[in-house]
Design an enzyme around this catalytic site. Structure first.
Site, PDB file in Angstrom:
ATOM      1  N   ALA A 144       0.751  -0.947  -0.279  1.00 60.29           N
ATOM      2  CA  ALA A 144       0.065  -0.068  -0.204  1.00 60.29           C
ATOM      3  C   ALA A 144       1.043   2.061  -0.249  1.00 60.29           C
ATOM      4  CB  ALA A 144      -1.308   0.103   1.233  1.00 60.29           C
ATOM      5  N   ASP A 145       2.596   1.131  -0.088  1.00 59.12           N
ATOM      6  CA  ASP A 145       3.097   2.285  -0.115  1.00 59.12           C
ATOM      7  C   ASP A 145       3.138   2.980  -1.135  1.00 59.12           C
ATOM      8  OD1 ASP A 145       5.651   3.372   1.775  1.00 59.12           O
ATOM      9  OD2 ASP A 145       6.417   3.196  -0.309  1.00 59.12           O
ATOM     10  N   ILE A 146       2.702   4.106  -0.945  1.00 55.35           N
ATOM     11  CA  ILE A 146       2.937   4.983  -2.527  1.00 55.35           C
ATOM     12  C   ILE A 146       4.423   4.987  -3.175  1.00 55.35           C
ATOM     13  CG2 ILE A 146       2.518   6.946  -3.508  1.00 55.35           C
ATOM     14  CD1 ILE A 146      -0.250   7.767  -1.163  1.00 55.35           C
TER      15      ILE A 146
END
Length: 287
Positions: A241-243
């Protein structure tokens, strides 16, 4: 005053370590001297500083570690923070023929360096949630400068007991949101009261730690994954989920959009059991 020379197995690029540490304004890094000062606390929670100075090179890494007290405990903690007992050669060999081999070649010898304490790491992760990196550092700096300690030129995060005693308005004055103020103080209360014991949790499997910590209001999977990665140095984590990771994969694989979850899982399949290093190197590739 004590000093200890430490030699470790190559490769280990301490200059890249210092470069990444220097991104956080709270870290006391001297690039010209190739040195960083580490805030530590003894058994009575009294603060003291340990200095780590690079003497060698990436291919012949050697360090001078020095401090004024707690020699044995300080050396053990320094080894843990800088992951000096982890073979980066094994990691580099694993990725040599992978689909991100070029990134690993460019950042050869970059270790997974940990935050300087578990509570500090958790606070930093909560404060950084859903903020751009610049303002996240600004907010964390305000928090530490207002409530922490300054010893021998080095900033120490406040103890959980001190944060637990704050009012939400104390953090709101620093431009914390209402909810983030609650998350920081309420989590600190749980730790100060012994309802959450980070030291006991640190030896548990990833799944157990995740299940326990997500019970805390304001602590989600992203926060726990970052704690596992940068607080405990778990080697096989991939925060999908880390951009930043999404953007790095988009750039590296020449995609016209961010990858889907399924694409990330498929592209990362061969990175196991060193997903954490893949995550770190992907971040570094766009920093």
């Amino acid at each position: 005053m004590w000093e200890e020379r430490v030699k470790i197995d190559p490769p280990y690029d301490f200059d890249r370590v210092l470069d990444r540490l220097s991104m956080d304004p709270l870290h006391h890094v001297t690039m010209a001297e190739r040195e960083v000062s580490i805030p530590m606390r003894d058994g009575d929670k009294k603060p003291f500083v340990v200095k780590v100075k690079a003497l060698g090179t990436k291919d012949a890494p050697e360090f001078l570690v020095s401090g004024s007290t707690n020699r044995e405990a300080a050396l053990k903690e320094t080894m843990r923070i800088f992951q000096w007992d982890t073979s980066l050669l094994d990691v580099q060999t694993h990725f040599r023929s992978s689909n991100i081999a070029g990134i690993f070649q460019e950042h050869d010898g970059t270790p997974l360096v940990l935050e300087f304490g578990l509570y500090e790491c958790l606070m930093k992760c909560i404060i950084h949630q859903q903020l751009n990196l610049k303002f996240a550092h600004t907010l964390t700096e305000r928090f530490v400068h207002t409530f922490g300690e300054h010893v021998d030129g080095v900033w120490f995060y406040p103890l959980p007991e001190k944060v637990a005693a704050l009012d939400y308005s104390d953090l709101r004055e620093l431009q914390f949101s209402g909810r983030k103020s609650e998350y920081v103080i309420d989590t600190s209360k749980l730790i100060a009261e012994g309802k959450i014991n980070l030291e006991e949790l640190k030896d548990q499997p990833d799944e157990v730690i995740l299940k326990e910590l997500v019970k805390i209001r304001g602590v989600g999977p992203w926060t726990v994954q970052n704690l596992l990665l940068f607080g405990l140095g778990r080697p096989n984590l991939f925060p999908v989920a880390d951009i930043g990771i999404q953007n790095a994969m988009k750039k590296h694989f020449g995609l016209d959009r961010k990858p889907t979850l399924e694409e990330m899982q498929e592209l990362s399949r061969e990175w196991d059991p060193y997903l954490s290093y893949a995550s770190l190197y992907l971040w570094r590739s766009i920093e």
